[in-house]
Design an enzyme around this catalytic site. Structure first.
Site, short mmCIF file in Angstrom:
data_model
loop_
_atom_site.label_atom_id
_atom_site.label_comp_id
_atom_site.label_asym_id
_atom_site.label_seq_id
_atom_site.Cartn_x
_atom_site.Cartn_y
_atom_site.Cartn_z
N GLY A 15 -7.00 -3.79 -4.36
CA GLY A 15 -5.79 -3.76 -4.22
C GLY A 15 -5.88 -2.02 -3.40
O GLY A 15 -6.28 -1.04 -4.42
N ARG A 29 -16.07 14.33 5.15
CA ARG A 29 -15.80 16.31 6.03
C ARG A 29 -16.39 16.39 4.83
O ARG A 29 -17.79 17.42 5.15
CB ARG A 29 -14.40 16.63 5.97
CG ARG A 29 -13.59 15.76 6.82
CD ARG A 29 -13.16 17.01 7.18
NE ARG A 29 -12.47 16.30 8.71
CZ ARG A 29 -11.44 16.47 8.70
NH1 ARG A 29 -9.61 17.54 8.93
NH2 ARG A 29 -10.88 16.20 10.62
N ARG A 76 -11.31 -8.12 -1.99
CA ARG A 76 -11.38 -8.11 -3.85
C ARG A 76 -12.60 -9.57 -3.01
O ARG A 76 -12.96 -10.88 -2.94
CB ARG A 76 -10.70 -8.96 -3.66
CG ARG A 76 -9.28 -7.77 -4.13
CD ARG A 76 -8.28 -8.62 -5.56
NE ARG A 76 -6.97 -7.82 -5.61
CZ ARG A 76 -6.61 -6.90 -5.94
NH1 ARG A 76 -7.45 -5.88 -6.82
NH2 ARG A 76 -5.29 -6.49 -6.11
N ASP A 107 -11.21 -1.03 -11.32
CA ASP A 107 -12.42 -1.33 -12.76
C ASP A 107 -12.77 -2.14 -11.96
O ASP A 107 -14.09 -1.95 -12.15
CB ASP A 107 -11.61 -1.22 -14.19
CG ASP A 107 -10.50 -2.39 -14.01
OD1 ASP A 107 -10.33 -2.94 -12.90
OD2 ASP A 107 -9.63 -2.39 -14.68
N SER A 109 -14.09 -3.46 -8.87
CA SER A 109 -14.79 -2.08 -7.74
C SER A 109 -15.85 -1.85 -8.55
O SER A 109 -17.37 -1.38 -8.29
CB SER A 109 -14.42 -1.48 -6.75
OG SER A 109 -12.65 -1.92 -6.46
N THR A 130 -6.38 2.99 -7.82
CA THR A 130 -4.97 2.16 -7.85
C THR A 130 -3.42 1.88 -7.87
O THR A 130 -3.38 3.72 -8.95
CB THR A 130 -5.49 1.29 -8.45
OG1 THR A 130 -4.67 0.50 -9.30
CG2 THR A 130 -5.77 1.76 -9.98
N ASP A 132 -1.79 1.11 -9.88
CA ASP A 132 -1.49 0.88 -11.38
C ASP A 132 -1.73 1.96 -12.13
O ASP A 132 -0.97 2.25 -13.97
CB ASP A 132 -1.86 -0.37 -12.11
CG ASP A 132 -1.62 -1.33 -11.29
OD1 ASP A 132 -0.68 -1.42 -11.03
OD2 ASP A 132 -1.87 -2.57 -11.27
N ASP A 134 -4.60 2.09 -14.67
CA ASP A 134 -4.62 1.73 -15.67
C ASP A 134 -6.11 1.74 -15.45
O ASP A 134 -7.19 1.10 -16.04
CB ASP A 134 -4.43 0.20 -15.15
CG ASP A 134 -5.44 -0.66 -14.29
OD1 ASP A 134 -5.52 0.47 -13.04
OD2 ASP A 134 -5.12 -2.17 -13.80
N ARG A 176 0.24 -4.98 -13.77
CA ARG A 176 -0.56 -6.04 -14.02
C ARG A 176 -0.79 -5.85 -15.19
O ARG A 176 -0.59 -7.03 -16.36
CB ARG A 176 -2.04 -6.41 -13.20
CG ARG A 176 -2.59 -7.85 -13.44
CD ARG A 176 -3.45 -8.64 -12.51
NE ARG A 176 -3.98 -7.14 -11.88
CZ ARG A 176 -5.16 -7.01 -10.59
NH1 ARG A 176 -5.20 -7.74 -10.24
NH2 ARG A 176 -5.66 -6.00 -10.36
N ALA A 191 16.44 4.24 -16.24
CA ALA A 191 17.14 2.31 -17.24
C ALA A 191 17.15 2.23 -18.37
O ALA A 191 17.33 3.06 -19.63
CB ALA A 191 15.86 1.53 -16.87
N GLU A 192 18.14 0.94 -18.50
CA GLU A 192 18.52 0.51 -19.80
C GLU A 192 17.62 0.27 -20.97
O GLU A 192 17.64 0.23 -21.60
CB GLU A 192 19.27 -0.44 -19.90
CG GLU A 192 21.40 0.39 -19.49
CD GLU A 192 21.09 1.38 -18.24
OE1 GLU A 192 20.52 0.39 -17.12
OE2 GLU A 192 21.66 2.38 -18.28
N ARG A 252 21.40 -10.24 -11.46
CA ARG A 252 20.60 -10.41 -10.26
C ARG A 252 19.06 -9.29 -10.90
O ARG A 252 19.00 -9.01 -11.44
CB ARG A 252 21.21 -9.20 -9.15
CG ARG A 252 22.45 -9.85 -8.92
CD ARG A 252 22.06 -11.13 -7.74
NE ARG A 252 23.71 -12.03 -7.84
CZ ARG A 252 24.98 -12.44 -7.78
NH1 ARG A 252 24.44 -12.50 -9.41
NH2 ARG A 252 25.62 -12.45 -6.89
N HIS A 258 4.72 -5.66 -2.99
CA HIS A 258 3.70 -4.61 -2.50
C HIS A 258 3.78 -3.38 -1.86
O HIS A 258 3.44 -2.58 -1.34
CB HIS A 258 2.78 -6.07 -1.41
CG HIS A 258 1.87 -6.84 -1.57
ND1 HIS A 258 2.32 -7.69 -2.18
CD2 HIS A 258 0.39 -6.71 -2.04
CE1 HIS A 258 1.24 -8.46 -3.15
NE2 HIS A 258 0.54 -8.05 -2.81
O1 F6P Z 1 -3.70 -3.77 -8.79
C1 F6P Z 1 -2.88 -2.97 -8.03
C2 F6P Z 1 -1.43 -3.86 -7.72
O2 F6P Z 1 -0.79 -3.68 -7.08
C3 F6P Z 1 -1.66 -4.78 -9.34
O3 F6P Z 1 -0.07 -4.05 -9.18
C4 F6P Z 1 -1.00 -6.24 -8.87
O4 F6P Z 1 -1.05 -7.35 -9.65
C5 F6P Z 1 -2.02 -6.08 -7.81
O5 F6P Z 1 -2.48 -5.32 -7.04
C6 F6P Z 1 -1.73 -7.84 -6.50
O6 F6P Z 1 -3.32 -7.75 -5.69
P1 F6P Z 1 -2.85 -8.39 -4.81
O7 F6P Z 1 -2.43 -7.84 -3.90
O8 F6P Z 1 -3.65 -9.07 -4.47
O9 F6P Z 1 -2.02 -10.01 -4.78
#
Ligand code: F6P
Length: 328
Positions: A15, A29, A76, A107, A109, A130, A132, A134, A176, A191-192, A252, A258
């Site tokens: 991603g 560079r 990917r 991870d 990659s 990324t 995330d 993570d 994710r 946020a609550e 709502r 994305h």
């Molecule tokens: O790994 C980053 C991420 O944006 C995640 O938060 C999300 O679940 C995933 O990629 C979405 O991937 P794709 O763009 O392949 O749908």
């Protein structure tokens, strides 16, 4: 004897994330600075298999430090998970004379790079990219800071309309497997509640918390939900559940999706990308391989790929407590 590296490849994989272009620029560079040739590899490992390479010099990365996405494109790759795919990639790299590469990605990659290194004894280095955050071995991945700023801005806007209508919003953010974005944005946007994969709040406690929030006279409520939240329901089911059990709320849902991955990188991500690129290339040149560069206590450090991939990036529990106190 230390293998002399002359041509370094760079690719973005998985991603995309804001700051990837700034990292490509830094890799290119730094290569130029050390008189090494640099090749951009298009479409991640897919382009490596196809031999889709372009020679890059210091000027070919002008004007991209502030651009979102990745000029090299990303993918990917399923083919790179196969022995045949990796063999083809190796042959293409040899043909082009590329003798090391830097992969900017997550991870998955890095796992690919690690396997490739083991099979072909090919020097590899990783830059964590990324939104995330993570990945173990760095306090910040590329794109994370930008995503936080993007999301907090959007949540502020949703708050405006939420309070005009006295509504409750469930806002789904990316993440994710981890709730870093959710937790930080939850605190930053007031946020609550924050629902994350690492903790199962449970539906009863969620209702209890929302009732408390209503009773305290709040005119709107925001619940941030990480996409990987394990409460057992997605945001739309959560809405239905609250609709059924709390008629006092008009609910709502907003799924941010994305848009969180786009946009111009923050200053923090540009600086981080620049530092990571330098560290990655200079580590390769000095004979290191199979590591990810990362930020720890504001210092660039290397973490072996296997640790970066296996290790867990833990959520900051203190932030959850701060959020509980702030949402009183
Ligand atoms: O790994 C980053 C991420 O944006 C995640 O938060 C999300 O679940 C995933 O990629 C979405 O991937 P794709 O763009 O392949 O749908």
């Amino acid at each position: 004897m230390l293998q002399t590296i002359k041509k370094i490849g760079v690719l973005t994989s998985g991603g995309d994330a804001p700051g990837m272009n700034a990292a490509i620029r830094s890799v290119v560079r730094t290569c130029a600075f050390h008189n090494k040739k640099c090749y951009g590899i298009y479409r991640g490992y897919e382009g490596m298999i196809d031999g889709d390479f372009i020679e890059m010099d210091a000027r070919s990365v002008k004007g991209i430090i502030n651009k979102g996405g990745t000029v090299l494109k990303s993918a990917r790759s399923k083919a790179f998970r196969t022995v045949e795919g990796r063999k083809k990639a190796y042959e293409q790299l040899r043909k082009a004379g590329i003798d090391a590469f830097v992969v900017i990605g997550g991870d998955g990659s890095f796992t690919g790079a690690m396997v490739f290194n083991k099979e072909f004894n090919f020097p590899v280095m990783g830059i964590p990219g990324t939104i995330d955050n993570d990945i173990f071995g760095t306090t910040h991945t590329l794109g994370y800071d930008t995503a936080l700023n993007t999301v907090v801005e959007v949540v502020d806007k949703i708050r405006d309309t939420a309070s005009s209508h006295n509504r409750l919003f469930f806002i789904e953010v990316m993440g994710r497997d981890v709730g870093h974005i959710a937790v930080n944005v939850g605190v930053g946007a007031g946020a609550e509640e924050i629902l994350i994969p690492e903790e199962d709040l449970g539906l009863d406690r969620l209702l209890e918390s929302l009732r408390r929030s209503k009773a305290s006279g709040k005119s709107s409520s925001i619940v941030i939900v990480a996409e990987g939240d394990k409460i057992g329901k997605n945001v739309f089911e959560l809405k239905d559940y609250v609709d059924e059990n709390m008629s006092e709320y008009e609910v709502r849902v907003s799924v941010l999706g994305h848009m969180q991955r786009g946009g111009s990188p923050s200053c923090f991500d540009r600086v981080l990308a620049s530092r990571m690129g330098v560290k990655a290339v200079e580590s390769l040149i000095t004979g290191k391989s199979n590591y990810m560069v990362g930020l720890k206590n504001d210092i660039m450090e290397l973490t072996p790929f296997d640790q970066a991939v296996k290790g867990k990036s833990k959520i900051n529990k203190e932030l959850l407590r701060v959020s509980d106190i702030m949402s009183i």
